[in-house]
Motif scaffolding. Structure first.
Motif, PDB file in Angstrom:
ATOM      1  N   VAL A 268      -3.691  -1.640  -5.629  1.00  0.00           N
ATOM      2  CA  VAL A 268      -2.738  -0.657  -5.102  1.00  0.00           C
ATOM      3  C   VAL A 268      -3.480   0.470  -4.399  1.00  0.00           C
ATOM      4  O   VAL A 268      -3.117   0.893  -3.294  1.00  0.00           O
ATOM      5  N   SER A 269      -4.540   0.962  -5.025  1.00  0.00           N
ATOM      6  CA  SER A 269      -5.289   2.085  -4.448  1.00  0.00           C
ATOM      7  C   SER A 269      -5.923   1.697  -3.124  1.00  0.00           C
ATOM      8  O   SER A 269      -5.950   2.496  -2.172  1.00  0.00           O
ATOM      9  N   ARG A 270      -6.439   0.486  -3.037  1.00  0.00           N
ATOM     10  CA  ARG A 270      -7.033   0.028  -1.778  1.00  0.00           C
ATOM     11  C   ARG A 270      -5.981  -0.111  -0.686  1.00  0.00           C
ATOM     12  O   ARG A 270      -6.221   0.157   0.487  1.00  0.00           O
ATOM     13  N   TRP A 271      -4.784  -0.558  -1.076  1.00  0.00           N
ATOM     14  CA  TRP A 271      -3.688  -0.685  -0.104  1.00  0.00           C
ATOM     15  C   TRP A 271      -3.345   0.691   0.462  1.00  0.00           C
ATOM     16  O   TRP A 271      -3.204   0.857   1.675  1.00  0.00           O
ATOM     17  N   ILE A 272      -3.223   1.687  -0.415  1.00  0.00           N
ATOM     18  CA  ILE A 272      -2.923   3.047   0.032  1.00  0.00           C
ATOM     19  C   ILE A 272      -4.023   3.549   0.958  1.00  0.00           C
ATOM     20  O   ILE A 272      -3.758   4.123   2.024  1.00  0.00           O
ATOM     21  N   GLN A 273      -5.270   3.332   0.561  1.00  0.00           N
ATOM     22  CA  GLN A 273      -6.388   3.807   1.372  1.00  0.00           C
ATOM     23  C   GLN A 273      -6.413   3.149   2.746  1.00  0.00           C
ATOM     24  O   GLN A 273      -6.655   3.816   3.768  1.00  0.00           O
ATOM     25  N   SER A 274      -6.136   1.849   2.814  1.00  0.00           N
ATOM     26  CA  SER A 274      -6.168   1.158   4.103  1.00  0.00           C
ATOM     27  C   SER A 274      -5.064   1.656   5.023  1.00  0.00           C
ATOM     28  O   SER A 274      -5.256   1.810   6.229  1.00  0.00           O
ATOM     29  N   ARG A 275      -3.874   1.952   4.463  1.00  0.00           N
ATOM     30  CA  ARG A 275      -2.792   2.494   5.281  1.00  0.00           C
ATOM     31  C   ARG A 275      -3.147   3.892   5.785  1.00  0.00           C
ATOM     32  O   ARG A 275      -2.851   4.251   6.920  1.00  0.00           O
ATOM     33  N   ARG A 276      -3.772   4.694   4.933  1.00  0.00           N
ATOM     34  CA  ARG A 276      -4.168   6.040   5.342  1.00  0.00           C
ATOM     35  C   ARG A 276      -5.236   5.995   6.436  1.00  0.00           C
ATOM     36  O   ARG A 276      -5.190   6.771   7.396  1.00  0.00           O
ATOM     37  N   LEU A 277      -6.181   5.089   6.288  1.00  0.00           N
ATOM     38  CA  LEU A 277      -7.230   4.974   7.299  1.00  0.00           C
ATOM     39  C   LEU A 277      -6.649   4.585   8.658  1.00  0.00           C
ATOM     40  O   LEU A 277      -7.077   5.098   9.696  1.00  0.00           O
ATOM     41  N   GLU A 278      -5.687   3.687   8.675  1.00  0.00           N
ATOM     42  CA  GLU A 278      -5.066   3.290   9.940  1.00  0.00           C
ATOM     43  C   GLU A 278      -4.314   4.459  10.575  1.00  0.00           C
ATOM     44  O   GLU A 278      -4.348   4.644  11.794  1.00  0.00           O
ATOM     45  N   ALA A 279      -3.636   5.254   9.737  1.00  0.00           N
ATOM     46  CA  ALA A 279      -2.928   6.425  10.264  1.00  0.00           C
ATOM     47  C   ALA A 279      -3.922   7.431  10.848  1.00  0.00           C
ATOM     48  O   ALA A 279      -3.696   8.006  11.914  1.00  0.00           O
ATOM     49  N   CYS A 280      -5.043   7.635  10.174  1.00  0.00           N
ATOM     50  CA  CYS A 280      -6.084   8.546  10.687  1.00  0.00           C
ATOM     51  C   CYS A 280      -6.688   8.015  11.981  1.00  0.00           C
ATOM     52  O   CYS A 280      -6.935   8.777  12.921  1.00  0.00           O
ATOM     53  N   ARG A 281      -6.945   6.716  12.014  1.00  0.00           N
ATOM     54  CA  ARG A 281      -7.528   6.127  13.227  1.00  0.00           C
ATOM     55  C   ARG A 281      -6.622   6.353  14.427  1.00  0.00           C
ATOM     56  O   ARG A 281      -7.095   6.697  15.515  1.00  0.00           O
ATOM     57  N   ARG A 282      -5.307   6.165  14.256  1.00  0.00           N
ATOM     58  CA  ARG A 282      -4.390   6.404  15.367  1.00  0.00           C
ATOM     59  C   ARG A 282      -4.388   7.869  15.781  1.00  0.00           C
ATOM     60  O   ARG A 282      -4.349   8.185  16.970  1.00  0.00           O
ATOM     61  N   ASP A 283      -4.449   8.776  14.790  1.00  0.00           N
ATOM     62  CA  ASP A 283      -4.480  10.203  15.115  1.00  0.00           C
ATOM     63  C   ASP A 283      -5.711  10.566  15.933  1.00  0.00           C
ATOM     64  O   ASP A 283      -5.648  11.393  16.840  1.00  0.00           O
ATOM     65  N   LEU A 284      -6.833   9.948  15.613  1.00  0.00           N
ATOM     66  CA  LEU A 284      -8.075  10.260  16.324  1.00  0.00           C
ATOM     67  C   LEU A 284      -8.012   9.869  17.798  1.00  0.00           C
ATOM     68  O   LEU A 284      -8.754  10.405  18.616  1.00  0.00           O
TER      69      LEU A 284
END
Length: 330
Positions: A268-284
């Motif tokens: 679960v924690s890895r799933w949350i982290q991967s979704r957050r990383l994708e959101a950050c990547r798009r923001d960048l």
């Protein structure tokens, strides 16, 4: 709106209705282009030199927007330049073509769409939609994060029309059509329930396309997994989003929560982290974020520590957040 652009008349906005019926003929083309852009976000919109008629009806459905459009031929493009501006939330559009024909280009796919078919496109990536004759569409517009799908999962369902004679296609086409006609008549609680049902169906569609639906998976677990992914997508920016919080919100044990995710090959924690990383990547990649610090980008999506954010981002994408922004931003 740019200086000097046409402002929509207030009487045309009454009852969530935009129409050219009361607009003088010389002003209709400019009015119609702005009405479409206001409804579907920043797009390069091409319409005929002479617009005869056009009507847009909208209603809210929980956090989603339901829209019916009747109009003359048009072409809409969401370009890399508009995406890079990053001045609006990113959306996914689920659209039923009720009348006319269409052509959709996204993710290296170029597909034709016939009446009765449902198709999906992602406003966070370049897309071209051509409607070469008079048409009617019924759409649901929803924030990208609500779906809780990864970038690769979302690509599996975009620009791939669903015929009405397929199980999911038939269900989505009927649901879209009915919601577009009746969304404004439901009470707030019913709207929230219906919105969740739409999100659940789209997650089921992604699972089917990815072959994640197995005969051995209990239907209760599969349904709960869809709800949990949706919940994670809605609360991604919350730094306190933990397995304990998720389990409590769904009235299940943390042990059962982990069991549901075992079949996904990820915690679960890895799933949350991967979704957050994708959101950050798009923001960048967005021009709007150019003046934000790397720490601010990470904090926006739930990373409390800038050092931790940079470390996991490098592990996922092979470079630091600042290097990624400098390398990939238009």
């Amino acid at each position: 709106m740019t200086p000097g652009a046409l402002r929509l008349d207030e009487h045309s906005l009454a009852g969530n209705l935009l129409t050219t019926d009361t607009v003088p003929a010389p002003r209709r083309r400019e009015y119609w282009r702005e009405a479409l852009s206001r409804t579907f976000g920043a797009v390069d919109m091409s319409v005929a030199e002479e617009v005869h008629s056009g009507t847009i009806r909208t209603a809210s459905l929980g956090g989603l927007q339901v829209t019916t459009v009747d109009g003359d031929p048009l072409e809409a493009r969401r370009t890399p330049r508009l995406i890079a501006r990053g001045d609006e939330e990113e959306y996914v559009v689920v659209k039923l073509l009720s009348k006319g024909v269409a052509r959709l280009e996204q993710d290296a796919r170029d597909v034709g769409v016939r009446p009765g078919e449902v198709f999906i496109y992602d406003m966070a990536r370049p897309v071209r939609l051509l409607l070469p004759e008079c048409f009617r569409t019924k759409s649901i517009v929803l924030p990208r994060q609500v779906l809780g799908l990864s970038e690769s999962d979302l690509r599996e369902i975009t620009a791939s029309p669903l015929a009405s004679d397929t199980p999911l296609g038939g269900l989505l086409s009927v649901l879209l059509s009915r919601l577009a006609d009746t969304a404004g008549s439901y009470r707030p609680y019913a709207r929230e329930v219906l919105a969740r049902s739409v999100v659940d169906l789209l997650n089921v569609l992604a699972d089917e396309r990815l072959g994640r639906t197995s005969e051995g998976t209990p239907s209760g677990d599969a349904a709960m997994l869809v709800q949990i992914r949706t919940f994670i997508g809605r609360h991604l920016a919350d730094a306190d989003l933990t397995p304990e919080v998720i389990a409590r919100a769904h009235h299940i044990s943390v042990r059962y929560l982990h069991k549901i995710f075992e079949g996904e090959g990820i915690t679960v924690s890895r799933w949350i982290q991967s979704r957050r990383l994708e959101a950050c990547r798009r923001d960048l990649l967005h021009r709007e974020a150019a003046n934000r610090t790397i720490a601010a980008v990470g904090h926006r999506w739930g990373f409390a520590s800038a050092a931790h954010f940079s470390r996991v981002f490098r592990a996922a994408y092979g470079m630091s957040p600042s290097e990624y922004r400098d390398t990939h931003r238009p």
